[in-house]
Design a protein around this motif. Structure first.
Motif: not given
Length: 423
Positions: A56-68
């Motif tokens: 999931l790292l490639p999308i983390s700068p955009i969304w980061a679902p775990r952080a949300q």
């Protein structure tokens, strides 16, 4: 007052002034009686992540679902008054602004770089200031030049992130600009002036200044944008020993240039990477601190450390340096080059009979980022250091002391209600 401080820590192997500032600010807020809820992620976590998390790292700068998910749970449980965001990349994402707003929590962000616009965050590429992505819907030049981590793929991801979150950034309730130059950057980006507050960082008070030492101190990452090669070029234009000693502290890709200069000239001393006690000792041993940035350096902490110790500063007229030394000439427009900067500082300042091209501020001098200009300013700064020591310390006490800066931060928090800007 209950505050969430959100920050993605940079790798510990890469010394980060931003990490240090966040830690210091948390300590200052706690000492002031604020309940701080750290929401911290670290890039050092990445190697130990599970395969699914890494996927999931490639999308983390955009969304980061775990952080949300984790932030949403924290906000629900603790109902903070404000979320204060620093660096969101790569594990937190600007999406935390939307998550906080969904919970009715206003957001403050401290702007430490230019990453609203620039994928690398520093407006610097191939040895010169670069603002090719400014005003573009998508930062194609950043992709072309591999500006983020020297990777076309990662640069494309960061450029896409900046495009996707343009609206997110414009919804932040209050921006903390570390200097007036960052305030100008945010205004140019489209942030209303009433949502921008200039509040610099601080450093601990070392106490009353000791007597001036001799010579100059340069302390920074030894990389092209920080200008150590510019400084060494300027220094070599003077006879050995004529300016006292040049002490250089730090590490980086241009370390070999410093080591070569120290081997070549007895008036150049390489100190290596210093701890806090070493920093203070190096400042006290010197008469003037140099900030020779070749980029729009946001807020070099070494300048505040110099002022705290009553040491004036000689710096280039870029980024936040004029603000820090109290030489706020009209800010250079986007893409300004050395010739325009030289014009800005030509004739000196402050009503003093400064040589042409040297701007005099309350606590130091600024010049164009050119070897000849810096070389001309070195003897001026050495001769004038004693006359600016009191003013340097006074500027620190008035503007950069922890008590002053923390009070301003508390005022910013207090000015916000739990009704954030509409997305």
């Amino acid at each position: 007052m209950r505050i969430v401080v959100a920050h993605n820590r940079y790798r510990e192997a890469q010394p980060s002034g931003e990490n240090t500032i966040v830690d210091s600010e948390i300590a200052q807020l706690t000492a002031a009686g604020v309940e701080v809820l750290p929401f911290i992620r670290s890039s050092d976590e990445i190697p130990s992540m599970s395969k699914s998390a890494k996927a999931l790292l490639p999308i983390s700068p955009i969304w980061a679902p775990r952080a949300q998910h984790d932030l949403s749970r924290l906000l629900t449980e603790h109902r903070p008054d404000v979320l204060h965001l620093h660096n969101p990349y790569p594990l937190i994402s600007p999406w935390v602004v939307r998550t906080a707003h969904r919970h009715g929590v206003p957001v403050v962000q401290t702007v430490h770089n230019y990453r609203q616009v620039c994928s690398s965050g520093i407006y610097f590429r191939d040895g010169v200031i670069c603002q090719d992505c400014k005003g573009r819907a998508l930062g194609v030049p950043a992709i072309k030049h591999r500006c983020y981590r020297d990777s076309a793929v990662q640069s494309a991801l960061m450029a896409t992130t900046l495009a996707v979150h343009r609206g997110t950034w414009r919804s932040v309730d209050r921006y903390i600009a570390l200097t007036t130059a960052i305030a100008d950057h945010l205004s140019d980006y489209g942030i209303p002036d009433d949502r921008i507050v200039v509040k610099p960082n601080s450093v601990p008070d070392p106490g009353g200044p000791s007597p001036l030492g001799d010579g100059f101190l340069y302390m920074a990452r030894l990389s092209p944008e920080k200008g150590v090669d510019l400084l060494l070029d300027a220094w070599r234009r003077h006879p050995v020993g004529s300016l006292g000693t040049l002490r250089v502290a730090g590490d980086g890709e241009l370390r070999h240039l410093v080591e070569a200069a120290a081997a070549e000239r007895p008036d150049v001393v390489y100190l290596g990477q210093l701890d806090r006690a070493g920093v203070q000792a190096a400042v006290e041993a010197s008469a003037v601190v140099i900030a020779a940035a070749m980029w729009h350096d946001v807020l070099p902490t070494v300048i505040i450390e110099a002022l705290a110790s009553g040491r004036p500063v000689l710096g280039t007229a870029l980024g936040g340096i004029p603000y820090l030394v109290g030489a706020d000439a009209p800010h250079e427009p986007a893409g300004t080059g050395p010739a325009e900067i030289a014009s800005t500082v030509a004739g000196g300042g402050g009503g003093s009979a400064m040589p042409a091209g040297i701007g005099l501020g309350e606590a130091g001098w600024v010049v164009a980022p050119e070897p000849a200009a810096l070389a001309d300013a070195l003897p001026v700064a050495r001769a004038g250091a004693q006359g600016l020591t009191v003013a340097a310390r006074a500027r620190y006490e008035r503007t950069f002391h922890p008590d002053v800066v923390t009070k301003k931060l508390l005022d910013i928090y207090a000015s916000l209600s739990r009704t954030p800007q509409a997305l």
